[in-house]
Design a protein around this motif. Sequence first.
Motif, mmCIF file in Angstrom:
data_model
loop_
_atom_site.group_PDB
_atom_site.id
_atom_site.type_symbol
_atom_site.label_atom_id
_atom_site.label_comp_id
_atom_site.label_asym_id
_atom_site.label_seq_id
_atom_site.Cartn_x
_atom_site.Cartn_y
_atom_site.Cartn_z
ATOM 1 N N ALA A 253 37.151 -25.091 -2.543
ATOM 2 C CA ALA A 253 37.433 -26.469 -2.935
ATOM 3 C C ALA A 253 38.926 -26.674 -3.144
ATOM 4 O O ALA A 253 39.484 -27.702 -2.732
ATOM 5 N N GLN A 254 39.600 -25.713 -3.769
ATOM 6 C CA GLN A 254 41.043 -25.836 -3.988
ATOM 7 C C GLN A 254 41.802 -25.832 -2.666
ATOM 8 O O GLN A 254 42.730 -26.620 -2.467
ATOM 9 N N ASP B 182 32.498 -23.318 -3.366
ATOM 10 C CA ASP B 182 32.962 -22.533 -4.512
ATOM 11 C C ASP B 182 34.378 -23.004 -4.861
ATOM 12 O O ASP B 182 35.009 -23.759 -4.114
ATOM 13 N N GLU B 183 34.875 -22.594 -5.998
ATOM 14 C CA GLU B 183 36.160 -23.099 -6.488
ATOM 15 C C GLU B 183 37.339 -22.793 -5.557
ATOM 16 O O GLU B 183 38.134 -23.688 -5.264
ATOM 17 N N PRO B 184 37.476 -21.559 -5.056
ATOM 18 C CA PRO B 184 38.612 -21.295 -4.160
ATOM 19 C C PRO B 184 38.579 -22.154 -2.888
ATOM 20 O O PRO B 184 39.614 -22.660 -2.450
#
Length: 121
Positions: free
Chosen positions: A29-30, A25-27
């Motif tokens: 991945a960041q 998910d985006e968080p």
Amino acid sequence: MSKSELPVIQADAVCCSPMVREPLDEPAAQDLARMFKALADPVRLRLLSLIASHEGGEACVCDLTGPFDVSQPTISHHLKVLREAGLVGSERRGTWVYYWVLPAALGKLSSLLDIPAQVTA
């Protein structure tokens, strides 16, 4: 493969699923990108290795400046990047700052890149 053939993974054993099992998910991945970006510099990668392999599992900043052809402020900058990426912890003791590797961070990176046996076969 049926559900009865799926391996059982303990929920507390690994924090993240490897990329081959499910997309990030985006968080996540960041967070992981920040860690990988910090490690993409050869000086920071060597610093992390020096800290991790130092006797007692922690190293004084005074022990980390010798092996490099860069100034002490540059070493301090690289250590700050590693700390902000969540890869190392630090504590000031008198005049010196001591650093140690955060095992949970290395676990995240390791589990992300782990390839299950089913994928490699």
